[in-house]
Write an enzyme that holds these catalytic residues in place. Structure first.
Site, short mmCIF file in Angstrom:
data_model
loop_
_atom_site.label_atom_id
_atom_site.label_comp_id
_atom_site.label_asym_id
_atom_site.label_seq_id
_atom_site.Cartn_x
_atom_site.Cartn_y
_atom_site.Cartn_z
N HIS A 364 0.91 -1.40 -0.08
CA HIS A 364 0.04 0.19 -0.09
C HIS A 364 1.12 1.35 -0.07
CE1 HIS A 364 -2.90 2.72 1.92
NE2 HIS A 364 -3.35 2.36 0.72
N HIS A 365 0.69 1.98 -1.89
CA HIS A 365 1.28 3.38 -1.51
C HIS A 365 0.37 4.92 -1.02
CE1 HIS A 365 5.39 1.77 -3.60
NE2 HIS A 365 4.68 1.80 -2.12
N GLU A 453 -9.93 2.35 -8.75
CA GLU A 453 -11.36 2.85 -7.56
C GLU A 453 -12.19 3.39 -9.18
OE1 GLU A 453 -12.17 4.62 -3.27
OE2 GLU A 453 -10.78 5.17 -4.35
N GLU A 459 -16.97 1.71 0.82
CA GLU A 459 -16.47 2.79 1.75
C GLU A 459 -17.01 3.05 2.46
OE1 GLU A 459 -12.54 5.24 -0.06
OE2 GLU A 459 -12.68 3.82 0.42
#
Length: 661
Positions: A364-365, A453, A459
């Site tokens: 994850h960045h 995305e 979310e």
């Protein structure tokens, strides 16, 4: 000689030549046509389908700081050809894709300068792009692209407002008078039942196109640099393709391969390391506010918790675990270090444990928008670090404004996303981008770009107030989904969240449990997340089995039922077996759909395992009622799909051997 004569006759049928510098280019089946001409020195095009006007007379051209390409004195064709080939995907909705189109290259010129217009006509739509050949200028500064889309007959549109930094909005349904600006894909339905979508393909070294209402239709509105220039290049310029997908029904838009066909073939010599997968994550916890991204008492990215998640995920066949909040910098969303884990996360130990369990971490960045000051200086080292650990995929994030004043969707950031993609490819790492530039089919050229995305995803259901409405997922495949794979992150098994978000949290996830399963088929991605917590899956392990079984890579995909914002049924065949999988979803209205199984192999019998809404299921009042049934079927059978309000149905068709029940 006979073959040359036949080709000459074919081209005459497909390319109509008219006096006064006017041309008509037809699709291979001759049903879609584009007419390009000079009218009072303006370059004008229009598009028809089945003799129905889709795009009325609309302008083409460009304005540069260096010279004017808005008016011309000459238009002539310099190339034309017919293509009828097919190619094999590395991964995707379909293993084989046919590319059948007619191509022509035109040159429009004035006294001093010239512009090339390349056009391709397909049976499922029409595309064109601009090419400015070298004309003695060391640099070019595009101030405005003059492309118009004057759409006929005032259709109904599904659209989101053009925000230069985000695509995360709810779709609206309206006529053009309510639209000021819109992102692409912009989707429309005509009263005569034609459907179209306007988008772009092969967005490279250029600004993203948004659409601005010009009073009679839409005009291209490119996302600018801070100084107002739209595109900056050296000597030459090539625009992305301007794409108009055309269908006789809503499902035709989803089945179109135009966007992919307009991109260059795969550039990677070795693709064996690119792996579509199902994954879980230390992620939903943070959205439920039970854990934090930053280090502390409730830190999510700890060695112990990651290994617990790997134990559950590997037991059920998942190949990846996303871990957010692993690296320093989350306290203030700045001073990120992309190679320094928090003290309570032993990334080497966790990745080795994942490998032993036939899994990998998904890195994850998160940049927090600090792209030029923090991410780019560390980017090469960050990907090398992951490569040394054997990590195969990385999720990137760009929450917040970009630190050098650029927009997310302007040319500078388009080129940044490309730099990230190519840097990752050199280290044999795949990408899942959040807060991305929109997909324009580059996954064909760079198949390590697995998904993005760029949508108001799951979310938002955890944040609530409001959640996504029940119709949202029946719109996405016809809008955002037309651009490419969507990391929506389905798989929520707990629909009410008061125990996590507090008793005053009135929002809920607007689906039944069965619909969450169906989303794995209706919203396409080669990397599908099971977003929820293991303890919630353990409450419904019989339903969880579908998530464990459903593939992420397909040989064939077919749309069975489709109406934008209403319902969608898609059937997909597994690329590595004879099994089929089906997802069917509806909006807030319950409905019954008749399902013909004629998409199945004619010489095969199947065991159908049906995960469906219960008789009294309802996304608001009773989301957890479901039934699981099985029966033997073949291609000649029909079924009824009874979808609850906000509901869905998922079916696994398991190919049976002779004598097997």
């Amino acid at each position: 000689m006979k073959n040359i004569l036949l080709l000459s006759i074919s081209l005459t049928l497909l390319i109509g030549c008219h006096p006064k510098q006017s041309y008509i280019l037809k699709s291979p089946n001759t049903l879609n046509t584009i007419h390009i001409s000079l009218q009072k020195k303006n370059l004008i095009y229009s598009i028809n389908s089945d003799s129905i006007t889709i795009i009325e007379a609309s302008r083409m051209g460009m304005l540069l700081k260096e010279f004017d390409l808005s008016s011309f004195t000459s238009l002539h064709m310099i190339e034309h050809s017919v293509c009828d080939t097919s190619w094999e995907t590395i991964w995707g909705e379909n293993k084989m894709i046919g590319d059948h189109h007619v191509r022509a290259l035109f040159e429009a010129s004035n006294a001093k300068h010239k512009l090339h217009i390349e056009i391709k006509t397909f049976n499922d739509g029409i595309a064109f792009r601009y090419i400015i050949p070298e004309q003695g200028m060391d640099s070019l500064n595009l101030m405005n692209e003059l492309t118009e889309f004057n759409i006929n007959n005032n259709p109904t549109y599904w659209w989101i407002e053009a925000d230069y930094d985000s695509y995360e909005r709810l779709y609206k349904k309206s006529h053009i008078n309510e639209i000021d600006s819109a992102h692409t894909p912009l989707t429309a339905k005509f009263d005569n039942s034609k459907y179209i979508a306007i988008h772009e393909a092969a967005l490279v070294n250029y600004a993203s196109m948004t659409l601005k209402n010009n009073g009679t239709g839409f005009e291209c509105n490119l996302v600018p640099w801070p100084d107002g220039v739209k595109v900056k290049t050296a000597r030459t310029l090539t625009s992305p393709w301007r794409v108009i997908i055309i269908g006789d029904n809503a499902g035709d838009l989803i089945e179109s391969d135009m966007i992919l066909n307009l991109n260059q073939p795969n550039k990677l010599e070795d693709t064996e390391w690119i792996e579509p997968m199902r994954y879980m994550g230390i992620w939903w916890d943070m959205h439920l506010q039970t854990k934090t991204w930053h280090e502390g008492e409730k830190h999510g990215a700890t060695t112990d918790y990651a290994m617990q998640m790997i134990d559950f995920a590997s037991l059920h066949g998942f190949k990846g675990l996303l871990v957010e909040g692993w690296n320093t910098g989350w306290e203030e969303w700045r001073n990120w270090d992309f190679t320094k884990p928090y003290a309570d996360f032993d990334i080497e130990k966790v990745q080795q444990y994942a490998i032993e369990k036939n899994m990998t971490l998904i890195g994850h960045h998160e940049t927090g928008g600090r792209v030029s000051t923090e991410y780019e200086p560390q980017m090469q080292a960050a990907f090398e670090y992951y490569a040394q650990l054997g990590i195969k995929a990385v999720k990137t994030g760009y929450v917040g404004k970009i630190d050098n004043g650029q927009y997310h969707h302007g040319q500078w950031m388009v080129n940044h996303y490309q730099r990230v993609l190519e840097t990752a490819a050199k280290e044999k790492i795949a990408l899942i981008a959040h807060e991305p530039i929109k997909d324009t089919g580059l996954r064909r050229t760079w198949p390590n770009f697995l998904a993005r995305e760029g949508v108001r995803g799951q979310e938002y259901n955890a944040w609530g107030n409001p959640s996504n409405p029940a119709e949202h997922t029946t719109i996405i495949p016809f809008t955002r989904g037309l651009a490419g794979p969507t990391d929506f992150t389905p798989g929520a098994f707990r629909m009410t969240l008061e125990e996590y978000r507090g008793e005053n949290f009135s929002s809920r996830i607007p689906t039944t449990l069965a619909k969450q399963l169906a989303l794995y088929v209706t919203i396409y991605s080669p990397v599908q997340m099971a977003c929820d917590l293991p303890k919630h899956y353990q409450e419904h392990m019989d339903m969880f089995k579908f998530i464990k079984d459903v593939p992420v890579d397909w040989e064939t995909s077919k749309v069975i039922h489709a109406e934008i914002g209403e319902y969608l049924t898609i059937a997909r065949k597994d690329r590595t077996s004879d099994n089929w999988y089906l997802g069917s979803i509806t909006n807030e209205n319950g409905r019954t759909l008749n399902l013909e199984l004629n998409f199945l192999n004619k010489n095969q019998t199947y065991k159908a395992i049906i995960y469906k809404d219960g008789e009294n299921a309802d996304w608001k009042s009773n989301p957890y009622e479901y039934n699981i049934e099985s029966m033997t079927v073949d291609f000649s059978k029909t079924m009824e799909l009874n979808l609850a309000p906000g509901g869905g149905c998922a079916i696994e068709f398991i190919a049976l051997q002779k004598g097997e029940l």
